[in-house]
Enzyme design. Sequence first.
Site, PDB file in Angstrom:
ATOM      1  N   GLU A  42      -7.680 -12.585   3.853  1.00  0.00           N
ATOM      2  CA  GLU A  42      -8.406 -11.324   4.043  1.00  0.00           C
ATOM      3  C   GLU A  42      -9.566 -11.191   3.059  1.00  0.00           C
ATOM      4  O   GLU A  42      -9.959 -10.094   2.704  1.00  0.00           O
ATOM      5  CB  GLU A  42      -7.438 -10.129   3.960  1.00  0.00           C
ATOM      6  N   HIS A  52       0.800  -1.234   0.000  1.00  0.00           N
ATOM      7  CA  HIS A  52       0.000   0.000   0.000  1.00  0.00           C
ATOM      8  C   HIS A  52       0.830   1.280   0.000  1.00  0.00           C
ATOM      9  O   HIS A  52       0.332   2.322  -0.397  1.00  0.00           O
ATOM     10  CB  HIS A  52      -0.942   0.013   1.207  1.00  0.00           C
ATOM     11  N   ASP A 110      -9.474  -5.533   4.927  1.00  0.00           N
ATOM     12  CA  ASP A 110      -9.882  -6.147   3.657  1.00  0.00           C
ATOM     13  C   ASP A 110     -10.942  -7.212   3.886  1.00  0.00           C
ATOM     14  O   ASP A 110     -11.868  -7.354   3.074  1.00  0.00           O
ATOM     15  CB  ASP A 110      -8.674  -6.764   2.945  1.00  0.00           C
ATOM     16  N   GLN A 117      -1.505 -13.779   3.880  1.00  0.00           N
ATOM     17  CA  GLN A 117      -2.651 -13.102   4.466  1.00  0.00           C
ATOM     18  C   GLN A 117      -3.945 -13.752   4.002  1.00  0.00           C
ATOM     19  O   GLN A 117      -4.125 -14.015   2.802  1.00  0.00           O
ATOM     20  CB  GLN A 117      -2.672 -11.627   4.053  1.00  0.00           C
TER      21      GLN A 117
HETATM   22  C1  3PY Z   1      -5.985  -5.407   6.267  1.00  0.00           C
HETATM   23  O1  3PY Z   1      -6.542  -5.098   7.339  1.00  0.00           O
HETATM   24  O2  3PY Z   1      -6.599  -5.609   5.215  1.00  0.00           O
HETATM   25  C2  3PY Z   1      -4.557  -5.539   6.222  1.00  0.00           C
HETATM   26  O3  3PY Z   1      -4.028  -6.021   5.261  1.00  0.00           O
HETATM   27  C3  3PY Z   1      -3.776  -5.026   7.383  1.00  0.00           C
HETATM   28  O4  3PY Z   1      -2.648  -4.422   6.977  1.00  0.00           O
HETATM   29 MG    MG Z   2      -5.181  -6.020   3.549  1.00  0.00          MG
END
Ligand code: 3PY
Ligand code: MG
Length: 254
Positions: free
Chosen positions: A147, A44, A173, A145
């Site tokens: 998400e 990001h 996310d 991740q």
């Molecule tokens: C999210 O909350 O989507 C993240 O990737 C945290 O950095």
């Molecule tokens: Mg994220």
Amino acid sequence: MKNLKEAVTNRAPLVGCFVSIPHPASVEACAIDCVDFVCFDAEHASIGRETMEHMLRAADCRQLPALVRVPDATTGWIGWALDAGAQGVVVPRVETEDDARQVVRAAYFAPRGQRGVGIARGSSYGAQLRTIAQSAHERTCVIVQIETFTGVRNAACIANVPGIDAVFIGPFDLAQSLLAVPESERPSLDDAIAAIKKACDVAGRCLGIFRPDDSDRHKWSGFPLLIIGTDVTFLQMGIRSSRSSQRSKCSSTC
Ligand code: 3PY
Ligand code: MG
């Protein structure tokens, strides 16, 4: 900490923070005793490849383990981050077992993966190429991740992929992704997080989550890997808190 991967796989409690400011000075400023590791946010923030390398130098000078959150699971950024000397990668939006296997392929040298062997900072510019190629799997920390709603449904398969050291929940996310699920099938954010936790507990996989600040830290004791805040948000929080204490001083004395 000698080996971040070892600490993660042992599920030792660790607290890090994101670094979004694309400058080594921010990394140095984050190197204080309550920060176990930093994670540069190349997903990001506007951290480019060269700047990332200088930021890694700053982390090494302070003996601060550094991860890089790469923009995606393609081989480019994962290899660049590791070649530059990052101790591991955090890969966003991993949704399926195949995605997780792709991350493993990009992050490890053969025979486990297909990471390219080359002369770069991480191998002391080739001086340690052979040693690095033989032993990188002992130090390369691979974090995916979850998400998205699809990721939640596939959490058990993702958590079980060999070579994945930890699953890290991105709650922002995830909350956004749940909005695309028809209301009748939509789990609450808490239920989605609980489903990921259950999958990781069953797989014996380390679990982590992002929190914007320390305010609800007590809720996350079952999550060994915490990334709390980013350098930029801590900057804003510091300014805000200094302004509000100034205001209350002023209103009591003026
Ligand atoms: C999210 O909350 O989507 C993240 O990737 C945290 O950095
Ligand atoms: Mg994220």
